[in-house]
Design an enzyme around this catalytic site. Structure first.
Site, PDB file in Angstrom:
ATOM      1  CB  SER A  95      56.636 -36.303  18.488  1.00 28.94           C
ATOM      2  OG  SER A  95      57.191 -37.297  17.826  1.00 28.94           O
ATOM      3  CG  ASP A 134      56.065 -42.837  23.231  1.00 30.96           C
ATOM      4  OD1 ASP A 134      56.131 -43.397  22.163  1.00 30.96           O
ATOM      5  OD2 ASP A 134      56.429 -41.551  23.470  1.00 30.96           O
ATOM      6  CG  HIS A 188      54.605 -40.700  20.359  1.00 29.12           C
ATOM      7  ND1 HIS A 188      55.833 -40.292  20.919  1.00 29.12           N
ATOM      8  CD2 HIS A 188      54.843 -40.196  18.965  1.00 29.12           C
ATOM      9  CE1 HIS A 188      56.434 -39.577  20.182  1.00 29.12           C
ATOM     10  NE2 HIS A 188      55.766 -39.240  18.888  1.00 29.12           N
TER      11      HIS A 188
END
Length: 305
Positions: free
Chosen positions: A176, A222, A253
């Site tokens: 991330s 995502d 994600h």
């Protein structure tokens, strides 16, 4: 299985492939001889210019949670520029030094969300530092990139395992915002051997001045760092000749925050190929893998489908 700091995990001994062994010192890198302990039977035949560590790879072995090396851990307390973390390192001292990887967690996450990378990568022959970011979980990607580089400097200069690391063979990874940090770190330090941003998030979209070999992992579903706005744009703009984009089928994600055999397979193969220059792993990266139950898409520069 819980790993106790400073103590090797209980794992099966490494099996050497093929039984092709060298007597005496083995040339593992161009002009480089490893410092060996024990008998020469612990060392697999190597090719000049490569840093081969461990047996010949298989797809099954690369997709497993742990590889052939026993490993131990060291807990690192808070540092001036990052909030410490955990070092995972192979206990084998018979094969010379290892490459090292620093890994950053994502937005609001702690290092426990990336602990599996420490276990998996160390068991494949890397020293891995999973870090907590400085002061607050909310650090943005550029800050995480600087902290990844500080973590690598700590590994090679001050850590208790620095004698196990080749300071010329370093890499970064992250999830991330940590993935965005890995992109930033590889831009700031072009001598890195590899970067693996995992469902990366960053406001900067063009990485044309970055030349570090980079594997970008995106997730089809995502909604936090959508691939059209992030991973695909990062790959399309990236300046490295050696770059690839792996999009996980039906993934989200948070998928990289837990063990995933597809991520493991291609992350290990990428780091082996570019950190260790181990050409035995080229077969898993080129020809480019085709779409499957786990792969939505795979793109690779200079590699035919």
């Amino acid at each position: 299985m819980r790993r106790r700091p400073e103590r090797p995990a209980r794992r099966a001994r490494m099996k050497l492939a093929g039984g092709a062994l060298l007597a005496g010192a083995v040339l593992l890198g161009a002009g480089t001889l490893p410092a060996l302990s024990g008998s020469a039977s612990a060392v697999e035949t190597a090719v000049a210019g490569e840093f081969r560590r461990g047996p010949a790879p298989t797809a099954e072995a690369l997709s497993a949670q742990e590889g052939p090396f026993e490993y131990a851990t060291v807990t690192v307390p808070d540092q001036r520029t990052f909030d410490g973390g955990t070092i995972y390192y192979p206990t084998d001292t018979s094969q010379g030094t290892f490459g090292a990887v620093a890994v950053s967690p994502g937005f609001t996450a702690r290092q426990n969300s990336i602990a599996w990378y420490g276990r998996t990568l160390a068991s494949h022959g890397f020293v891995v530092f999973t870090i907590d970011v400085e002061n607050t979980w909310l650090n943005w990607p550029d800050s995480r990139g600087s902290q990844l580089l500080d973590a690598l400097d700590f590994l090679t200069e001050r850590s208790s395992v620095r004698d196990r690391i080749d300071p010329e063979r370093l890499a970064v990874a992250g999830h991330s915002m940590g993935g965005g940090g890995a992109l930033r770190a590889s831009f700031l330090r072009p001598e890195l051997r590899a970067a693996v941003p995992l469902t990366p998030w960053h406001t900067w979209k063009s990485w044309s001045n970055t030349t570090v070999p980079t594997l970008i992992v995106g997730a089809e579903n995502d909604t936090t760092a959508g691939v059209a706005q992030h991973s695909e744009r990062f790959y399309a703009s990236h300046g490295a000749d050696e770059r690839a984009y792996l999009e996980l089928n039906d993934a989200v994600h948070a998928t990289p925050a837990r063990f995933d055999p597809t991520i493991a397979r291609y992350t290990v193969a990428w780091l082996k190929r570019y950190v260790d220059n181990d050409t035995r792993y080229e077969q898993f990266l080129c020809p480019a893998p085709r779409p499957s139950e786990t792969i939505q898409e795979y793109r690779a520069a200079n590699c035919a489908a």
